[in-house]
Design a protein around this motif. Structure first.
Motif: not given
Length: 169
Positions: A138-164
């Motif tokens: 998920p971290a790699a996919l989020v990086r791709k979305l940030r780079r390609d689509l300017r996807f905005r999400v905090s690192e905290e949300v990413v960590r929470e999603a991975i934990a869940l």
């Protein structure tokens, strides 16, 4: 039956990653409101991707029956989010189904909770798809979305999603 109503940003992100069809692992049906269809069709070539999703039989076009409810919900939300939440409310009253809203914006997810609907975001779907072996990290996919689509999400949300991720959607 498990039904999800999707907003445009998660649909665009998942399609960009080639994972939109994979969310059918979690839902029997994914509804795409008209306003969401209009939003995603503004993107070049997305109309064809959307038509391919509809051809699978898991994704369905839908229209709200009560435009007044959409107007009420639109306070603080965009039209796609308001239509998606309205559609979820309408389906909840008509069908014996577990209903979900797939969206990323905080205000829409808060409104979803007020309406006693279940919300799930893009990153949570990515984390669960990764756990089930359908997607990369998920971290790699989020990086791709940030780079390609300017996807905005905090690192905290990413960590929470991975934990869940271990919890079923």
């Amino acid at each position: 039956m498990r039904i999800a109503v999707v907003d445009s940003s998660p649909l665009i992100a998942l399609a960009h990653l080639g994972l939109a069809q994979e969310i059918s692992q979690f839902f029997d049906k994914v509804l795409v409101p008209r306003a969401v269809q209009r939003e995603v069709n503004k993107k070049a070539r997305f109309r064809y991707r959307l038509n391919r999703l509809f051809a699978t039989g898991k994704f369905e076009r839908c229209a709200v029956a009560d435009p007044g409810n959409v107007q009420l919900l639109q306070e603080g939300l965009n039209e796609g989010e308001a239509e998606a939440l309205s559609q979820a409310q309408e389906r909840r009253s008509k069908e014996e189904a577990e209903l979900f809203f797939i969206g990323d914006e905080r205000q829409a997810r808060d409104r979803c909770q007020q309406l006693k609907l279940k919300a799930v975001g893009t990153v949570r779907l990515l984390a669960r798809l990764n756990l089930d072996g359908f997607a990369d990290s998920p971290a790699a996919l989020v990086r791709k979305l940030r780079r390609d689509l300017r996807f905005r999400v905090s690192e905290e949300v990413v960590r929470e999603a991975i934990a869940l991720a271990a919890e079923p959607i």
